[in-house]
Design a protein around this motif. Sequence first.
Motif, PDB file in Angstrom:
ATOM      1  N   UNK A   1       0.845  -1.195   0.000  1.00 31.77           N
ATOM      2  CA  UNK A   1       0.000   0.000   0.000  1.00 31.77           C
ATOM      3  C   UNK A   1       0.881   1.245   0.000  1.00 31.77           C
ATOM      4  N   UNK A   2       1.996   1.202   0.725  1.00 34.60           N
ATOM      5  CA  UNK A   2       2.923   2.338   0.697  1.00 34.60           C
ATOM      6  C   UNK A   2       3.435   2.597  -0.713  1.00 34.60           C
ATOM      7  N   UNK A   3       3.630   1.527  -1.487  1.00 32.94           N
ATOM      8  CA  UNK A   3       4.082   1.674  -2.873  1.00 32.94           C
ATOM      9  C   UNK A   3       3.017   2.355  -3.730  1.00 32.94           C
ATOM     10  N   UNK A   4       1.762   2.072  -3.416  1.00 32.00           N
ATOM     11  CA  UNK A   4       0.662   2.664  -4.179  1.00 32.00           C
ATOM     12  C   UNK A   4       0.453   4.132  -3.828  1.00 32.00           C
ATOM     13  N   UNK A   5       0.708   4.480  -2.570  1.00 34.07           N
ATOM     14  CA  UNK A   5       0.547   5.869  -2.133  1.00 34.07           C
ATOM     15  C   UNK A   5       1.586   6.756  -2.817  1.00 34.07           C
TER      16      UNK A   5
END
Length: 321
Positions: A92-96
């Motif tokens: 999810x951090x990669x998507x943010x």
Amino acid sequence: MSTVSDALQHIPFSKGISGYIPPPGFAPRATVANSRLDSLFNIMTSGEGLAQFKDIISKSDRKELHMMVSSLTSDSDYFTKIVRNVYGSRRVQKLLGISDDVDAFFYAPILRRFFHIITDKYASYVAMRAMLVFEQKKKYVMYEHLLHHALDIACNQYGCIALNEIITDADDPFYRNLLLEVVARNALYLSNDPSGNFVVQHVLKLYDLRCTHNVAVSLRGHCVDLAFKKYGSYIVEKLLDMEMSMDVVVVELLECEGDRLMRLARNEFGSFVVVKALRVTNEMNRVDIFRRLVQKLMPFLHLLRRSHGSNIANILESTIS
């Protein structure tokens, strides 16, 4: 025109699970949706799902990416379960930060579960990442949530780590100062908390003059009590690093009555505070209070030569000519 099903067909499901989505009416809609979410959950939270995740990110167009992120954030409990997983948090951090429109999907679910996310071992990194990449208005709302829950977050095992990181990385001076004020105003309460004391230590390491002064004011009259405790002694030592707060500590040491200063000097934690007080007053050329401190300790020299007071005894003996 592509449909939700068309877009999600591009997601490579876990080995052994078919990526085929039956035509409408073939299976109950809830069953299809649940199967789709289960497959996405496995991709996001399993160690083996990394390659599939990277493949999705590299091959999906904007609409497909939106469809995936919409599925991830469609249910608060589902989303929270993903970000509480070590792999889910990282992905999810990669998507943010990919784009503002992708970030917009994450904004509401993070706010709805803000306290639970920011106090979780892995999910907290998602909240921290969001506060770095969200556009300004969304950041401000998150800062308001952070301020509202600040004390409870600071007193949480993982929340204190997140709060420290956010204070360090805060790019808005107004909210950064508000956070420092909350910590300084509640420094006594936080200093006596197993997790909160780390936040007080952290803000003192920033060497912010106003914050350090406010912490010293909040702890005035309690420094000796804190010095007897492991983490409290670390905070008092930090106050001794700056002259403006050093005076607060040393004056309190000089005001100790009876044998209290001697007991502090022989305490396994307090001895470090007394040693540092002697050292910094000498190094800062504060001859007056250095001599007063030496004179107050000298009657206990024979006791300080033993155990935890030995370093103090060495300093006292060096002043004897």
